[in-house]
Design a protein around this motif. Sequence first.
Motif, PDB file in Angstrom:
ATOM      1  N   ALA A   1     -89.662 -30.489   4.137  1.00 44.38           N
ATOM      2  CA  ALA A   1     -89.181 -31.663   4.868  1.00 44.38           C
ATOM      3  C   ALA A   1     -88.391 -32.589   3.950  1.00 44.38           C
ATOM      4  N   LEU A   2     -88.885 -32.804   2.730  1.00 45.15           N
ATOM      5  CA  LEU A   2     -88.201 -33.686   1.787  1.00 45.15           C
ATOM      6  C   LEU A   2     -86.865 -33.098   1.346  1.00 45.15           C
ATOM      7  N   MET A   3     -86.841 -31.769   1.127  1.00 44.25           N
ATOM      8  CA  MET A   3     -85.593 -31.117   0.742  1.00 44.25           C
ATOM      9  C   MET A   3     -84.560 -31.215   1.855  1.00 44.25           C
ATOM     10  N   LEU A   4     -85.004 -30.970   3.075  1.00 45.08           N
ATOM     11  CA  LEU A   4     -84.082 -31.039   4.208  1.00 45.08           C
ATOM     12  C   LEU A   4     -83.574 -32.468   4.417  1.00 45.08           C
ATOM     13  N   SER A   5     -84.436 -33.452   4.223  1.00 46.21           N
ATOM     14  CA  SER A   5     -83.997 -34.837   4.388  1.00 46.21           C
ATOM     15  C   SER A   5     -83.009 -35.232   3.298  1.00 46.21           C
TER      16      SER A   5
ATOM     17  N   ASN B   1     -88.018 -40.552   3.647  1.00 44.74           N
ATOM     18  CA  ASN B   1     -87.128 -40.168   2.557  1.00 44.74           C
ATOM     19  C   ASN B   1     -85.666 -40.440   2.925  1.00 44.74           C
ATOM     20  N   PHE B   2     -85.311 -40.166   4.169  1.00 42.45           N
ATOM     21  CA  PHE B   2     -83.928 -40.332   4.624  1.00 42.45           C
ATOM     22  C   PHE B   2     -83.537 -41.804   4.704  1.00 42.45           C
ATOM     23  N   TYR B   3     -84.398 -42.625   5.304  1.00 41.93           N
ATOM     24  CA  TYR B   3     -84.019 -44.004   5.606  1.00 41.93           C
ATOM     25  C   TYR B   3     -84.486 -45.025   4.568  1.00 41.93           C
ATOM     26  N   VAL B   4     -85.507 -44.696   3.767  1.00 42.20           N
ATOM     27  CA  VAL B   4     -86.074 -45.698   2.856  1.00 42.20           C
ATOM     28  C   VAL B   4     -86.013 -45.258   1.401  1.00 42.20           C
ATOM     29  N   PHE B   5     -86.647 -44.107   1.089  1.00 42.37           N
ATOM     30  CA  PHE B   5     -86.805 -43.710  -0.318  1.00 42.37           C
ATOM     31  C   PHE B   5     -85.463 -43.466  -1.011  1.00 42.37           C
ATOM     32  N   ILE B   6     -84.597 -42.652  -0.392  1.00 40.50           N
ATOM     33  CA  ILE B   6     -83.306 -42.342  -1.030  1.00 40.50           C
ATOM     34  C   ILE B   6     -82.391 -43.569  -1.104  1.00 40.50           C
ATOM     35  N   PRO B   7     -82.184 -44.310   0.014  1.00 39.26           N
ATOM     36  CA  PRO B   7     -81.263 -45.458  -0.069  1.00 39.26           C
ATOM     37  C   PRO B   7     -81.713 -46.549  -1.038  1.00 39.26           C
ATOM     38  N   PHE B   8     -83.022 -46.841  -1.108  1.00 39.48           N
ATOM     39  CA  PHE B   8     -83.482 -47.991  -1.875  1.00 39.48           C
ATOM     40  C   PHE B   8     -84.054 -47.646  -3.251  1.00 39.48           C
ATOM     41  N   LEU B   9     -84.422 -46.382  -3.479  1.00 34.60           N
ATOM     42  CA  LEU B   9     -85.080 -46.036  -4.738  1.00 34.60           C
ATOM     43  C   LEU B   9     -84.339 -44.974  -5.537  1.00 34.60           C
ATOM     44  N   TYR B  10     -83.729 -44.000  -4.869  1.00 30.49           N
ATOM     45  CA  TYR B  10     -83.193 -42.839  -5.571  1.00 30.49           C
ATOM     46  C   TYR B  10     -82.064 -43.209  -6.518  1.00 30.49           C
TER      47      TYR B  10
ATOM     48  N   ARG C   1     -75.282 -35.278   3.268  1.00 35.68           N
ATOM     49  CA  ARG C   1     -74.245 -35.012   4.276  1.00 35.68           C
ATOM     50  C   ARG C   1     -73.813 -36.317   4.941  1.00 35.68           C
ATOM     51  N   TYR C   2     -74.801 -37.138   5.271  1.00 30.56           N
ATOM     52  CA  TYR C   2     -74.525 -38.413   5.929  1.00 30.56           C
ATOM     53  C   TYR C   2     -73.724 -39.344   5.015  1.00 30.56           C
ATOM     54  N   GLU C   3     -74.095 -39.402   3.725  1.00 31.47           N
ATOM     55  CA  GLU C   3     -73.420 -40.305   2.788  1.00 31.47           C
ATOM     56  C   GLU C   3     -71.986 -39.869   2.518  1.00 31.47           C
TER      57      GLU C   3
END
Length: 319
Positions: free
Chosen positions: A113-117, A53-62, A123-125
């Motif tokens: 886990a998904l919520m925390l990611s 979710n952190f490295y793939v799903f959010i950056p490329f799909l969300y 935070r990272y963005e």
Amino acid sequence: MKNTFHGILIVVIILLTIFVPYPPKHSLTITARELYYSVMLDNVMAAGGYFLNFYVFIPFLYYGKRAFYFLVLIAYAICVIYIPTILNYFFSGFHFLDPLHFPIPQLVLLAAALMLSYIARKRYEWKQLSEEKTAFELFALKQQMQPHFFFNTLNGIYGLSIQQSEKTPAYILKLANMMRYVLYESNADKVSLAKELDHISNYCQMQQLRLGLNNQVSLRITGEAGTNQIAPFILIPFIENSFKHGISSSRETQMLIEINTTTDSLHFSATNTIVKTASNDGVGIKNVKRRLDLIYPDQYTLTISQQTQQFIVQLSVKL
């Protein structure tokens, strides 16, 4: 710092696994060894969901395909439920806890886990955005107040002064206003749209001091800026790109920049004659695209096209 934060979150996931109750009927029939490896498998799948979710799903799909993003999360949750059952077919005399009978612990763990990611990614963005904003401000200062532009502008003003033009004081004031805006007034995340448009107007007028009669530049600003705000230097790189690649001293060129504002949106277009081949993904353009993704997710459309003799940029932003 980011790795430390990931480590803390993984510890939280493990603690959640320990304290989430498993169904009593399994606890009566499963061995300690099978329970241990079942918990380990749950941890691995939750951690996999976290990092995917952190490295793939959010950056490329969300940001661009949100409906597909949620479908992917649902598909991953289904995999989490069915993987232990599938593995049980390949092991004789050993059984993982079967989530098909009671999937709540696994789903609660995965949801956490998904919520925390998601929180960690945001935070990272925002940290990355802050760093990129600082870098971009330096880039904008370098591009707009670089010695070449600065001296060309002073030479233009000097030429006006020799001619004893009445415009000389006005252009000196415009240059001072530009320097003040870049150095002091554009440090906030959002600035007054009216001031940003004034800066663009001053920039175009200053650039025209060095142009010949064969270069036609038109800037049209319509609508009312009102109290709207905008991220600074979102439009300038496109305009600077037009002046850089669309001006010639030996041929006829045309440039049209149009900005229309409404109560809640801004529409920008820049069309220029192609003199030098420009990349659609230069450093300045890449920076703008990245900032638009972070500041205006799902709130803008950007189209960059190239025809036979024209380079066209169209941008619409919800303010």
